[in-house]
Design a protein around this motif. Structure first.
Motif, PDB file in Angstrom:
ATOM      1  N   GLN A  89       0.830  -1.159   0.050  1.00 46.44           N
ATOM      2  CA  GLN A  89      -0.169  -0.267  -0.038  1.00 46.44           C
ATOM      3  C   GLN A  89       1.179   0.867   0.115  1.00 46.44           C
ATOM      4  OE1 GLN A  89      -2.662   0.952   2.876  1.00 46.44           O
ATOM      5  NE2 GLN A  89      -4.357   1.347   2.245  1.00 46.44           N
ATOM      6  N   GLU A  90       1.903   1.101   1.029  1.00 46.51           N
ATOM      7  CA  GLU A  90       2.468   2.356   0.406  1.00 46.51           C
ATOM      8  C   GLU A  90       3.549   2.457  -0.360  1.00 46.51           C
ATOM      9  OE1 GLU A  90       5.773   2.300   4.533  1.00 46.51           O
ATOM     10  OE2 GLU A  90       4.232   2.417   6.033  1.00 46.51           O
ATOM     11  N   GLU A  91       4.017   1.552  -1.072  1.00 53.44           N
ATOM     12  CA  GLU A  91       4.529   1.650  -2.350  1.00 53.44           C
ATOM     13  C   GLU A  91       3.374   2.319  -3.084  1.00 53.44           C
ATOM     14  OE1 GLU A  91       7.426   1.231  -3.317  1.00 53.44           O
ATOM     15  OE2 GLU A  91       8.304   0.440  -1.471  1.00 53.44           O
ATOM     16  N   GLY A  92       2.748   2.363  -3.227  1.00 51.44           N
ATOM     17  CA  GLY A  92       1.469   2.457  -4.473  1.00 51.44           C
ATOM     18  C   GLY A  92       1.221   1.809  -4.716  1.00 51.44           C
ATOM     19  N   ILE A  93       0.476  -0.022  -4.461  1.00 48.47           N
ATOM     20  CA  ILE A  93       0.447  -1.063  -5.333  1.00 48.47           C
ATOM     21  C   ILE A  93      -1.368  -0.803  -5.522  1.00 48.47           C
ATOM     22  CG2 ILE A  93       0.138  -3.430  -5.853  1.00 48.47           C
ATOM     23  CD1 ILE A  93       2.731  -2.261  -6.617  1.00 48.47           C
ATOM     24  N   VAL A  94      -1.985  -0.660  -6.747  1.00 41.67           N
ATOM     25  CA  VAL A  94      -3.606  -0.343  -6.221  1.00 41.67           C
ATOM     26  C   VAL A  94      -3.914  -1.875  -5.484  1.00 41.67           C
ATOM     27  CG1 VAL A  94      -6.060  -0.184  -6.782  1.00 41.67           C
ATOM     28  CG2 VAL A  94      -3.902   0.706  -8.834  1.00 41.67           C
ATOM     29  N   MET A  95      -4.704  -1.370  -4.302  1.00 37.44           N
ATOM     30  CA  MET A  95      -5.784  -3.035  -3.708  1.00 37.44           C
ATOM     31  C   MET A  95      -6.830  -2.735  -3.061  1.00 37.44           C
ATOM     32  SD  MET A  95      -2.658  -3.981  -0.682  1.00 37.44           S
ATOM     33  CE  MET A  95      -1.961  -2.813  -0.688  1.00 37.44           C
ATOM     34  N   GLU A  96      -7.878  -4.037  -3.083  1.00 35.90           N
ATOM     35  CA  GLU A  96      -9.429  -3.125  -2.919  1.00 35.90           C
ATOM     36  C   GLU A  96      -9.196  -3.800  -2.042  1.00 35.90           C
ATOM     37  OE1 GLU A  96     -11.017  -5.214  -5.875  1.00 35.90           O
ATOM     38  OE2 GLU A  96     -10.701  -3.022  -7.419  1.00 35.90           O
ATOM     39  N   ALA A  97     -11.027  -3.523  -0.599  1.00 37.03           N
ATOM     40  CA  ALA A  97     -10.665  -4.539   0.463  1.00 37.03           C
ATOM     41  C   ALA A  97     -11.602  -5.383   0.128  1.00 37.03           C
ATOM     42  CB  ALA A  97     -11.297  -3.508   1.468  1.00 37.03           C
ATOM     43  N   LYS A  98     -12.306  -6.468   0.496  1.00 36.31           N
ATOM     44  CA  LYS A  98     -12.571  -7.532   0.294  1.00 36.31           C
ATOM     45  C   LYS A  98     -13.534  -8.662   0.846  1.00 36.31           C
ATOM     46  CE  LYS A  98     -11.688 -12.545  -1.689  1.00 36.31           C
ATOM     47  NZ  LYS A  98     -11.276 -12.649  -0.171  1.00 36.31           N
ATOM     48  N   SER A  99     -14.175  -8.476   0.281  1.00 33.24           N
ATOM     49  CA  SER A  99     -15.234  -9.398   1.812  1.00 33.24           C
ATOM     50  C   SER A  99     -14.716 -10.971   1.704  1.00 33.24           C
ATOM     51  CB  SER A  99     -16.629  -9.978   0.966  1.00 33.24           C
ATOM     52  OG  SER A  99     -17.986  -8.842   0.745  1.00 33.24           O
ATOM     53  N   PHE A 100     -14.923 -11.951   3.105  1.00 32.15           N
ATOM     54  CA  PHE A 100     -14.522 -13.040   3.659  1.00 32.15           C
ATOM     55  C   PHE A 100     -15.557 -13.592   4.881  1.00 32.15           C
ATOM     56  CE2 PHE A 100     -12.568 -11.277   7.607  1.00 32.15           C
ATOM     57  CZ  PHE A 100     -12.203 -10.132   6.729  1.00 32.15           C
ATOM     58  N   ALA A 101     -15.191 -14.052   5.754  1.00 27.88           N
ATOM     59  CA  ALA A 101     -15.856 -14.942   6.455  1.00 27.88           C
ATOM     60  C   ALA A 101     -15.097 -15.139   7.927  1.00 27.88           C
ATOM     61  CB  ALA A 101     -16.614 -15.945   5.644  1.00 27.88           C
ATOM     62  N   VAL A 102     -15.466 -15.071   8.919  1.00 28.20           N
ATOM     63  CA  VAL A 102     -15.269 -14.759  10.235  1.00 28.20           C
ATOM     64  C   VAL A 102     -15.862 -15.486  11.124  1.00 28.20           C
ATOM     65  CG1 VAL A 102     -13.768 -13.047  10.650  1.00 28.20           C
ATOM     66  CG2 VAL A 102     -16.281 -12.775  11.291  1.00 28.20           C
TER      67      VAL A 102
END
Ligand code: FAD
Length: 549
Positions: free
Chosen positions: A288-301
């Motif tokens: 994230q600091e290096e600027g790579i695009v990421m998205e939050a996604k659903s998961f399960a707990v």
């Protein structure tokens, strides 16, 4: 080649009896059956307690053109053209400036590395954890004493998260390319039992899997690849280049930390496969600091639930498994009144609940079993899907990770770093268990009786309770008062996705997000298949960097 489906056999039966049945169905003399390959085997438990194996087989016979069958056998018997099987693409022309680097030796990184090494690309695989033998010792010590090694544990080290697993090898991914079959063939070529090639629920077990990953590593080395243990990817270097009408960041080097010595080094490369798994939280932060695009996604707990294995055997088979049937499994889903989906996941027949933590002061559980699946209890995760709406900070790609951490901190604090466990009846009454009921938890790592319900937000705890009660209607006994719950089951899949282009590269060219951590797989098989897919993309794109030794 003649394929026969729906071939039913009693349990147990011998190979000879199977051949006799094939010969009888095809109405050929036994000597005309040249070879018989089992393509699929499943268990038919519809007429409990009378169970049958149902086979799909392929028979090579003498004078195939003369074989005839009756009209009513049309759905069962067919003539097949030999399949070409899995095909690798041709190497591209653009010369690779340097050796490809793969971060992570889980199924995704290992299979990517295996194919690249086989094709002469001489990959360097970086693995933050230890080789599997050293890792087993480190993990055993953690389970005995609670002393966590943050770099080498149940999540990190050779073979990835699946090394201490049940080693289920099924996947819902469609396999038109033949990659899945190829994964299983590579496993059997390195020590896995041949049954995984045809069982409809193939399983290896942690003991066999650790041997297989070691054998695969030896093969990679023999092809000129390298595997660096205790070597963590800690940074990337890029430069801006003009490409396709715009400036894009392009990878030029990776930063590596040797975790045993603390030494840092830069390694020049134009190709990095990011196969770091779902638990590489510090790596996600670095990206994230290096600027790579990421998205939050659903998961399960949720929780892990344990029952005596013979309760599950009786529910599924109508009798004991005995010597000839595998320990029974199950897969259950339910919808709560409030619309939450609750489901069982990663079921381990005859298995153990394991302390699967990888961060200090945070505790996560998971399930594992040995090849024989002969432990006393069955366990599985009972989980509820959570989406960015539940995380609180919808715009932050790492919000799901923060949500996981909060639950894991509560689980750790609740039982002073031991696995918190609770009887289902006490979970429903929202008070701590004092002791177990008619059976005890089977865990790797110490446990303490606590009020596991306290770990979860109210809505999730209610959904878990309602889900377990609903499962009881499908599998009687599931909601028995002594069923043991442990928590927290939080590493079910990655909390982020790292988007990739059609050529499987990220927004930074030269970086290939891969496997479960990047959000493209869930489980050993799909991660391994994704690793192969990324290797194919690299092979198509570039020519090998160096001569094969
Ligand atoms: P991983 O297997 O997570 O591998 C990632 C690797 O990257 C790790 O070895 C890690 O050490 C390394 N790494 C991370 N960051 C860095 C870095 N910065 N630099 C270098 N290396 C790094 N799945 C099934 O299909 N069947 C099962 O029965 C099953 N049981 C499981 C039981 C347990 C206890 C656990 C924890 C998981 C289980 N799973 C199971 C899930 C399965 O293990 C994962 O889906 C699969 O391993 C994902 O593969 P991967 O290669 O994408 O990532």
């Amino acid at each position: 080649m003649i394929q026969i489906q729906q071939l039913k056999m009693k349990i147990p039966h011998s190979e000879e009896e199977l051949k006799e049945k094939v010969v009888k169905i095809l109405r050929i003399p036994p000597k005309d059956l040249l070879s018989l390959t089992i393509k699929r085997r499943s268990l038919d438990a519809r007429k409990k307690p009378e169970l049958r194996y149902v086979y799909t087989v392929e028979a090579e016979v003498r004078r195939e053109e003369e074989v005839t069958f009756r009209k009513e056998q049309k759905a069962q018997i067919s003539f097949l053209d030999p399949s070409p099987g899995y095909q690798l693409p041709k190497s591209g022309d653009a010369p690779m400036k340097s050796r490809p680097v793969i971060a992570g030796s889980g199924p995704a990184g290992l299979f990517c590395g295996y194919l690249l090494a086989q094709q002469g690309y001489r990959p360097i695989i970086l693995e933050r954890g230890e080789d599997v033998d050293a890792r087993i010792k480190t993990v055993d010590l953690f389970w005995e004493t609670g002393k966590l090694d943050r770099e080498s544990n149940v999540q990190f080290g050779e073979g990835g998260a699946g090394t201490f697993s049940d080693g289920k090898l099924n996947t819902s991914v469609k396999d038109k390319s033949g990659r899945g079959r190829n994964v299983l063939e590579i496993f059997t070529g390195h020590g896995a039992p041949k049954e995984i090639l045809y069982d409809n629920k193939p399983h290896i077990g942690t003991d066999v899997l650790s041997h297989v990953v070691k054998q695969m590593r030896q093969k990679i080395l023999s092809w000129g690849g390298e595997v660096w243990f205790s070597a963590k990817l800690t940074g990337i270097r890029t430069e801006k280049t003009w490409q396709e009408g715009r400036t894009s960041p392009v990878l030029t080097a990776v930063e590596i930390q040797h975790t045993k010595t603390g030494k840092q080094e830069m390694l020049e490369t134009d190709t990095l496969v990011l196969a770091v798994g779902h638990s590489a939280r510090d790596t996600f932060e670095m990206l994230q600091e290096e600027g790579i695009v990421m998205e939050a996604k659903s998961f399960a707990v949720g929780v892990r639930v344990e029952h005596p294995q013979n309760l599950i055997d009786h529910a599924q088979y109508g009798r004991e498994a005995g010597d000839y049937l595998p320990a029974a499994d199950y897969k259950l889903t339910a919808q709560t009144e409030k619309g939450r989906g609750v489901y069982t996941f990663c079921m381990c027949p005859g298995g153990y609940v394991v302390n699967a933590s990888s961060e200090e002061n945070r505790l996560a559980v998971n399930g594992m079993s040995y090849h024989k699946r002969d432990g006393q209890n069955a366990n599985s995760a009972v989980i509820v899907t959570v989406s960015p709406k539940d995380f609180g900070e919808e715009s932050n790609p790492l919000a799901g990770m923060a949500f996981q951490r909060k639950l894991e901190e509560r689980a750790f604090a609740l039982a002073e770093g031991k696995i918190p466990v609770q009887r289902f009846e006490d979970f429903c009454n929202n008070h701590s268990s004092e002791e177990g009921g008619h059976f005890l938890p089977q865990t790797k790592g110490q446990y303490r009786w606590r009020n596991v319900r306290e770990i979860f937000p109210k809505e999730l705890a209610e959904a878990l309770e309602e889900g377990i009660r609903r499962f009881d209607k499908k599998l009687p006994g599931f909601a028995e008062k002594d069923a043991v719950l442990s928590a927290v089951e939080s590493r079910t899949s990655s909390p982020v996705r790292i988007p990739r282009d059609v050529d499987l590269q990220s927004s930074t060219r030269g970086i290939y997000p891969c496997g479960e951590g990047a959000g493209f797989a869930g489980g050993i098989m799909s991660a391994a298949m994704d690793g192969m897919k990324v290797a194919e993309a690299i092979i198509k794109n570039k020519a090998p960097a160096g001569e094969r030794p």
